[in-house]
Scaffold this motif. Structure first.
Motif: not given
Ligand code: ATP
Ligand code: MG
Length: 563
Positions: A348-365, A388-390, A438-446
């Motif tokens: 649970a996130v009490l004080h939300p801050l948006k994170v967008v994973l720019e290298n993670y596809p928009e339609d991926k779940l 992608r958005e967290l 907001e934070l723009r981040c990248s995600c390491d899928e490995a």
């Protein structure tokens, strides 16, 4: 008895009962009772008494009765009668078919009063309240006999009968025991047994009676009529014990329970007195008897305490004769231990801050399977959606690490998302005022489930998928008073010490998807945040979660700050 209980040191009441059994008293039977006055909800102090009385009965294969001490009809009502039963049952105790009211005994109590009068042991006294006080003497001076003390038995019988018939006004006369106005024990200076009360509607007996027996007279007789063997009460009744015994020695009731006193529970940073708790409710300082900040059983239940944790607490504090005050940390560690073992983990996130994973596809779940409890596999798993958005917690990000201990996310740094990937913060987005939005981040899928080689990623933070998040209000509670003993400071009203920040409400929190199904009363550990319980109030457009307790003892810190 479990082996755990067998190893526990036994307290002085158990020793007394063991001895009584050895001596063959009461044919080896043990009968106790819990005797609340229905003039408020039960509090944690009562829980101690309930656990003691019902616990003793269980241990000795005896019985414990629930008896309402309802001789003071002005302040009592049916709402409290119902709430008390619910609370005792919820704590896990069962009085079976032995639910009694002192008012059940009004006719018998009246009969014993007639017996006392006939034996010259009670008289009708016409002194008014002020005169009675004057005649009573002081702690250092003996009292004086009432001028009505030598009334004849016939006159006393006639007056008492007419008192019952309603011939006299409130306060004009009382029935008193005829004991000893010079006794060093003030309780023995011809105490009042009956007083006149017109115009009250008693919740059990309606308008049948206009005379009401006093507690000190009613209690021993009620105990005796129920065959109670050990009448356990708090220390303030020690000086009343001679009167308890006098009453039973002077009537033909044929049973003489043994009164044993123990010390009341005082809990720091709160009050355990129904009179004071009533003020908090009636003056709107809290939202009701079951406000999660209240030390009532109903409040603790709503806050997320379990019956087992309260029984465990009561066990840990023990039973003694010395007055003491117990730290709130004791109560909290009992519930923390219980929830640590039994509460499923969630994010649970009490004080939300948006994170967008720019290298993670928009339609991926991705549906990630994660354990519900780190040690207990039998609690199973659940799936959490990764997208992608967290949201992460604002407190888990700083542009620059303030010190070496800060292992969470910083600008350009890496952190692991709990149960998922390692991410890196590439860009910080701010609004015109310079606030981070907001934070723009990248995600390491490995990195799913594995630590990336050659990289030091120490920090782990929690998160939820933005698209799947459940919006909720989280209520964080702090101690209700800023003083350890708010009612022990002379010439100051306890309400001056109310903590203005005892409730902090976070109205825009994001919970992981699985919590959409949580039901009132369900408890969870929100990882890294504390234990929370779903509130029964559904009148808002989002669910409310009450923080039961933090993950670690925060009371120790308060003490340090104050020292
Ligand atoms: P309060 O002062 O809160 O009104 P009380 O003693 O008047 O408490 P009762 O309803 O008469 O309340 O109490 C029922 C039983 O619970 C009694 O046997 C009493 O001794 C016990 N009890 C009440 N408060 C405590 C406490 N703080 N610790 C242990 N036992 C308690
Ligand atoms: Mg009382």
């Amino acid at each position: 008895m479990s082996s755990h209980e067998e190893n526990k040191p036994r307290h002085f009441i158990q020793h007394i009962i063991d001895e009584d059994i050895q001596q063959g008293k009461n044919d080896g039977k043990v009968v106790t009772r819990f005797p609340p006055e229905p003039n408020g909800f039960l509090h944690i102090g009562h829980a101690k008494s309930i656990c003691l009385n019902f616990g003793i009965a269980q241990e000795y294969q005896g019985q414990c009765n629930l008896r309402f001490d309802d001789t003071n009809p002005h302040k009592e009502n049916l709402e409290f009668v119902k709430a008390i039963q619910e609370d005792v049952r919820w704590l896990g105790f069962d009085w079976e078919d032995r639910l009694y009211y002192a008012s059940d005994y009004f006719e018998q109590l009246y009969g014993f009063a007639i017996e006392l009068i006939k034996n010259g042991k009670a008289y009708i006294c016409d002194l008014n309240a002020e005169q009675t006080r004057e005649y009573r003497g002081t702690l250092t001076e003996p009292g004086k006999d009432s001028p009505y003390r030598e009334r004849s038995v016939e006159e006393n019988l006639d007056l008492f009968t007419r008192m019952r018939a309603g011939d006299f006004e409130d306060g004009s006369r009382v029935l008193r025991a005829r004991i000893d106005m010079a006794s060093p024990n003030m309780n023995m200076r011809d105490p009042t047994l009956y007083r006149i009360r017109h115009g009250v509607i008693h919740h059990q007996t309606g308008e049948e009676w206009c005379i009401y027996p006093m507690y000190d007279y009613t209690h021993p007789i009620s105990d005796a009529l129920e065959g109670v063997t050990h009448s356990l009460c708090t220390l303030e009744f020690e000086d009343h014990r001679p009167l308890y015994d006098w009453v039973l020695d002077n009537i033909s009731v044929g049973c003489h329970p043994r009164q044993i006193e123990f010390s009341r529970l005082n809990l720091q940073y709160t009050v355990t007195s129904k009179r004071k708790l009533t003020q908090l409710v009636e003056e709107g300082i809290v939202e009701g008897w079951d406000d999660p900040r209240m030390p009532t059983i109903a409040g603790l239940r709503r806050r997320g305490f379990t019956p087992a944790s309260i029984r465990e607490f009561s066990d840990r504090i023990g039973v003694t004769k010395s007055e003491n005050s117990v730290e709130m940390g004791m109560l909290e560690s009992a519930i923390r231990d219980d929830l640590n073992e039994h509460a499923p983990r969630r994010m649970a996130v009490l004080h939300p801050l948006k994170v967008v994973l720019e290298n993670y596809p928009e339609d991926k779940l991705e549906e990630l399977t994660v354990p519900n409890h780190p040690q207990n596999e039998s609690m199973g798993t659940r799936t959490i959606p990764f997208t992608r958005e967290l949201y992460i917690d604002r407190n888990d990000f700083m542009e620059v690490a303030p010190n070496k201990k800060f292992k969470r996310l910083v600008s350009g740094g890496e952190v692991r998302l709990r149960n998922a990937y390692v991410i890196r913060c590439d860009q910080v987005i701010k609004n015109e005022q310079g606030d981070i939005i907001e934070l723009r981040c990248s995600c390491d899928e490995a990195t799913l489930g594995a630590n990336p080689e050659g990289r030091k990623v120490k920090g782990v933070i929690h998160w939820v998928s933005a698209a799947h998040a459940v919006e909720a209000e989280l209520r964080l509670y702090d101690r209700l008073f800023v003083e350890p003993q708010p009612d022990a400071i002379k010439e100051r009203d306890f309400k001056e010490f109310i903590n203005p920040d005892s409730l902090r409400s976070l109205t825009q929190c994001y919970l992981e998807r699985s919590l959409a199904d949580a039901r009132a009363g369900d408890s969870f550990q929100f990882e890294r945040e504390g234990y929370f319980c779903v509130d029964a109030d559904h009148s808002h457009n989002k669910p409310i979660f009450n923080r039961t307790v933090t993950l670690r003892d925060s009371w120790a810190k308060i003490e340090q700050k104050q020292a």
